[in-house]
Design a protein around this motif. Structure first.
Motif, mmCIF file in Angstrom:
data_model
loop_
_atom_site.group_PDB
_atom_site.id
_atom_site.type_symbol
_atom_site.label_atom_id
_atom_site.label_comp_id
_atom_site.label_asym_id
_atom_site.label_seq_id
_atom_site.Cartn_x
_atom_site.Cartn_y
_atom_site.Cartn_z
ATOM 1 N N LYS A 129 6.964 12.507 -1.565
ATOM 2 C CA LYS A 129 5.857 12.324 -2.945
ATOM 3 C C LYS A 129 5.146 12.028 -1.959
ATOM 4 C CE LYS A 129 8.362 10.089 -7.621
ATOM 5 N NZ LYS A 129 8.367 9.328 -8.021
ATOM 6 N N GLY A 130 4.780 12.283 -0.969
ATOM 7 C CA GLY A 130 3.212 11.427 0.600
ATOM 8 C C GLY A 130 2.528 10.519 0.037
ATOM 9 N N ILE A 131 3.696 9.722 -0.396
ATOM 10 C CA ILE A 131 2.744 8.363 -1.062
ATOM 11 C C ILE A 131 3.297 7.494 0.081
ATOM 12 C CG2 ILE A 131 2.362 6.364 -2.569
ATOM 13 C CD1 ILE A 131 4.693 7.856 -4.991
ATOM 14 N N GLU A 132 1.949 5.973 0.856
ATOM 15 C CA GLU A 132 1.720 5.639 1.920
ATOM 16 C C GLU A 132 3.624 4.450 1.790
ATOM 17 O OE1 GLU A 132 -1.795 3.668 3.491
ATOM 18 O OE2 GLU A 132 -2.255 5.036 4.699
ATOM 19 N N LEU A 133 3.892 3.646 2.385
ATOM 20 C CA LEU A 133 4.634 2.561 2.536
ATOM 21 C C LEU A 133 4.122 0.835 2.021
ATOM 22 C CD1 LEU A 133 7.330 2.889 5.287
ATOM 23 C CD2 LEU A 133 7.862 3.785 2.750
ATOM 24 N N PRO A 134 4.140 0.193 1.449
ATOM 25 C CA PRO A 134 3.574 -1.217 1.098
ATOM 26 C C PRO A 134 3.766 -2.095 2.350
ATOM 27 C CG PRO A 134 5.801 -1.418 0.026
ATOM 28 C CD PRO A 134 5.553 0.876 -0.174
ATOM 29 N N VAL A 135 2.699 -2.892 2.972
ATOM 30 C CA VAL A 135 3.143 -3.171 3.980
ATOM 31 C C VAL A 135 4.160 -4.534 3.921
ATOM 32 C CG1 VAL A 135 2.067 -5.057 5.724
ATOM 33 C CG2 VAL A 135 0.326 -2.960 4.894
ATOM 34 N N GLY A 136 4.626 -3.998 4.791
ATOM 35 C CA GLY A 136 6.412 -6.007 4.649
ATOM 36 C C GLY A 136 7.321 -4.614 4.200
ATOM 37 N N TRP A 137 7.848 -3.284 4.296
ATOM 38 C CA TRP A 137 8.916 -2.706 4.040
ATOM 39 C C TRP A 137 9.857 -2.176 5.642
ATOM 40 C CZ3 TRP A 137 9.450 2.268 -0.246
ATOM 41 C CH2 TRP A 137 9.067 1.319 -1.281
ATOM 42 N N GLY A 138 8.919 -2.188 6.238
ATOM 43 C CA GLY A 138 9.712 -1.896 7.252
ATOM 44 C C GLY A 138 8.084 -1.790 9.062
ATOM 45 N N ILE A 139 9.155 -1.799 10.142
ATOM 46 C CA ILE A 139 7.923 -1.913 11.221
ATOM 47 C C ILE A 139 7.650 -0.183 12.125
ATOM 48 C CG2 ILE A 139 10.715 -1.837 12.709
ATOM 49 C CD1 ILE A 139 8.457 -4.804 13.898
ATOM 50 N N ASN A 140 7.561 0.080 12.805
ATOM 51 C CA ASN A 140 7.122 1.055 13.597
ATOM 52 C C ASN A 140 7.429 1.206 15.303
ATOM 53 O OD1 ASN A 140 4.497 0.672 14.748
ATOM 54 N ND2 ASN A 140 3.646 1.718 13.491
ATOM 55 N N ASP A 141 8.030 2.241 15.395
ATOM 56 C CA ASP A 141 7.891 2.408 17.284
ATOM 57 C C ASP A 141 7.345 1.702 18.165
ATOM 58 O OD1 ASP A 141 9.710 4.415 16.980
ATOM 59 O OD2 ASP A 141 8.576 5.730 17.545
ATOM 60 N N GLU A 142 6.339 1.334 17.363
ATOM 61 C CA GLU A 142 5.340 0.000 18.162
ATOM 62 C C GLU A 142 5.160 -0.692 18.019
ATOM 63 O OE1 GLU A 142 0.625 1.559 17.366
ATOM 64 O OE2 GLU A 142 1.315 3.089 18.480
ATOM 65 N N GLY A 143 6.128 -1.122 16.998
ATOM 66 C CA GLY A 143 6.454 -2.930 16.783
ATOM 67 C C GLY A 143 5.498 -3.381 15.792
ATOM 68 N N ILE A 169 2.966 2.384 7.591
ATOM 69 C CA ILE A 169 2.360 2.264 6.347
ATOM 70 C C ILE A 169 3.317 4.343 6.157
ATOM 71 C CG2 ILE A 169 0.689 2.373 5.230
ATOM 72 C CD1 ILE A 169 1.028 0.091 6.641
ATOM 73 N N ASN A 170 3.435 5.137 7.031
ATOM 74 C CA ASN A 170 3.666 6.343 6.677
ATOM 75 C C ASN A 170 5.456 6.152 7.067
ATOM 76 O OD1 ASN A 170 4.780 8.948 7.251
ATOM 77 N ND2 ASN A 170 3.103 9.173 8.745
ATOM 78 N N PRO A 171 6.201 6.495 5.686
ATOM 79 C CA PRO A 171 7.339 6.798 6.079
ATOM 80 C C PRO A 171 7.978 7.443 6.799
ATOM 81 C CG PRO A 171 6.200 7.830 4.008
ATOM 82 C CD PRO A 171 5.295 7.324 4.891
ATOM 83 N N MET A 172 7.318 8.681 7.191
ATOM 84 C CA MET A 172 8.167 9.300 8.289
ATOM 85 C C MET A 172 8.462 8.334 9.791
ATOM 86 S SD MET A 172 9.455 12.285 7.693
ATOM 87 C CE MET A 172 9.824 12.528 8.690
ATOM 88 N N ASP A 173 7.565 7.575 9.918
ATOM 89 C CA ASP A 173 7.878 5.747 10.919
ATOM 90 C C ASP A 173 9.130 5.672 10.562
ATOM 91 O OD1 ASP A 173 5.596 6.839 11.897
ATOM 92 O OD2 ASP A 173 4.293 4.852 11.474
ATOM 93 N N ILE A 174 9.242 5.822 9.823
ATOM 94 C CA ILE A 174 10.631 5.127 9.072
ATOM 95 C C ILE A 174 11.839 5.792 9.225
ATOM 96 C CG2 ILE A 174 12.134 3.589 7.515
ATOM 97 C CD1 ILE A 174 9.730 1.890 8.256
#
Lengths: 362, 362
Positions: free
Chosen positions: A195-209, A213-218
């Motif tokens: 759907k092209g929607i950002e993630l809420p803060v708290g769902w996951g963590i990115n490569d940089e720790g 925010i971007n679903p593709m990071d997860i």
């Protein structure tokens, strides 16, 4: 505009799945079992774990994770417990076999605890806990899985979504709790990505720790095992992330450690390290009269339903109610399947040289 | 400027508590048990559940909730299970009695499940699960309590903070999980109130059924039972609030429903409706070799500790580690107690006509 799903007759879908699994090489009995678990997910509205997984299972067979002719066996047992070696058979076949052992032991001895190693993805956790509940028992089902969840303060996925399912007899609807110990199921990230929607803060963590925010990071992080989803409660201790982390470690213990199997972080793509499960069935008569216990439970759950609602809310849902309502609707009106998934199924039928058999709307 | 706590010698604090509980009317043995549970909290750093509760217990005795001479008894049992009637004795006395039954059954039959009705506040949940762990068993402890947690989409408190504790033998530190199934413990709201800090959105709900920002909304809401804290996961399904809600219902089932006791929403101030607990002990030898299982568990937990850290984090804590470190520090350097609490204790000693016996710094 959102793409409309097409309602497919549940009997036709059942028949399609059974025929496909037989073509995959499963026995009639095993094809029936696998289909039953997938259709339970379709009917309960857990669309990510239903018949749309046909393709995933086919890939896992091709990779050598799943051995279609293998059968699980008991590796160790006592009158109230067992360790099952899944023998890399299909997860649903292993799961049903193991839960039936737990149920049998509970009927004889009051309780049955069964841990399982060397299995595969077993579908929805509550399918198995409900098997016990249908017999008047308290049912518990858990599984570890592919690593997607990071420890509190960590960034490397070390646990699976590690669901816990607990089913307890109740009227008018059985209590049926089935939740991932991650803050959300992975499927919800995929939906936001589509759907092209950002993630809420708290769902996951990115490569940089940092916060993803971007679903593709997860999605990439999980594929390459560099980052992942947070445990239930989120990234820190502020909202109890360490609690979800602990629940997911307990699932690893009961599934992978007790069975001498592989923890989620070792469920590698090489096809050797399988998934582990845990099942438990408890006879409420261990604590007195099962009918009286059920009646007390019914009263309490009704009090909860009837209690005051939050602003703009008009209903409190007990676990299992939403699913029971979807179940009835989908039996009556069909299982909603996306056109793209139906197209994949039609192609699969051609490849397997079998009739499609699903009636599409004019 | 934050008020500095004073470090009090653990032996002196232990002696003070024992003498006070004897003055309350408890037998030597019961005073020892109660003190042991409170000191465990003090030493593990769970300050809200330690010796500062002396006054709360005194009030509960005065109100007639706690009957100092009563003893718990078995109301129903099988070789692997029991229902204990707490007989409105002190919660710690009931809890230790019931967990010891679970341990004894686990040693004989592999497992012991004990549900308890008509008890009182039992202190920290993990005190009891650790009793099993100390014997090489897997220990589980849960309790319901005074209603403070609202259902997902509800605003009336229908559940207690309903903690779940699970202790599993491990080296170098036993795995020791002990968490409220609410998003935070009530004590954290009190701390924010004292400090004059707003609550983060997601901790609780106010009288109007909307997000509580002012700590006093929660404090009053709980006192008058008009609103309360959210379950683990927060107010909605976005971060999994329905998951914490389900865990807290399961605790109500195992404690109050199985024991035919009172659910948290009925634990009234009239002194009749008591608190309920649940205990379980499992012998890991039910699944093979306990030593091999422990070794496999140690390896996995170390892998988790050693895994990559999030941004600006340098340590992943396994449940029980923080507590073990605090335990050592407090044995060595004393238990930190606020000056106001020490003053209350000194007054209490005078009222009870007993020696204070706690050495204060010059």
């Amino acid at each position: 505009m959102e793409i409309q799903a097409i309602r497919v007759n549940a009997d036709e879908l059942t028949s399609f799945c059974k025929r496909a699994f037989k073509k995959y090489g499963f026995s009639d009995k095993d094809a029936d079992t696998i289909t039953d678990v997938l259709l339970a997910a379709d009917l309960y509205g857990v669309d990510t774990h239903g018949s749309q997984r046909l393709e995933m299972y086919r890939k896992q067979i091709q990779k050598g994770f799943i051995h279609v002719e293998n059968q699980p066996k008991i590796a160790f047992e006592t009158p109230i417990s067992a360790v099952v070696d899944g023998n890399r058979a299909m997860g649903q076949v292993v799961g049903k076999y193991a839960m039936e052992i737990a149920i049998e032991k509970a009927k004889k001895s009051g309780i049955g605890l069964v841990t399982v190693r060397n299995s595969n993805h077993y579908g929805i956790a509550s399918y198995y806990s409900k098997l016990a509940c249908n017999e008047g028992l308290i049912g518990v089902s858990m599984t570890n899985s592919f690593p997607v969840v990071v420890p509190t303060f960590g960034k490397h996925p070390m646990m699976g979504t590690n669901p816990i399912a607990v089913s307890i007899p109740a009227d008018p609807v059985d209590f049926n709790f089935d939740v991932a110990t991650s803050v959300v199921a992975y499927g919800k990230v995929e939906v936001r990505n589509k759907k092209g929607i950002e993630l809420p803060v708290g769902w996951g963590i990115n490569d940089e720790g940092k916060d993803a925010i971007n679903p593709m990071d997860i999605i990439n992080g999980i594929a390459y095992r560099t980052c992942g989803l947070h445990p239930l409660g989120g990234s820190s201790e502020l909202f109890g992330g360490h609690k979800g982390f602990g629940f997911s470690l307990i699932v690893e213990f009961l599934t992978a450690i007790l069975s001498n199997g592989f923890t989620s972080n070792h469920s590698e793509d090489d096809g050797i390290a399988g998934i582990c499960h845990y099942f438990m069935a408890i006879d409420p008569n261990l604590f007195g009269d099962a009918e009286q216990i059920k009646s007390h439970w019914n009263t309490y759950l009704q009090e909860v339903r009837d209690s005051e609602k939050a602003y703009q809310q008009d209903r409190i849902y007990i676990h299992g109610e939403k699913e029971a309502e979807k179940h009835q609707d989908r039996l009556d009106n069909g299982v909603p399947i996306l056109p793209k998934t139906l197209e994949e199924m039609e192609n699969l039928a051609k490849q397997l040289d079998m009739e499609f058999g699903i009636t599409l709307p004019e």
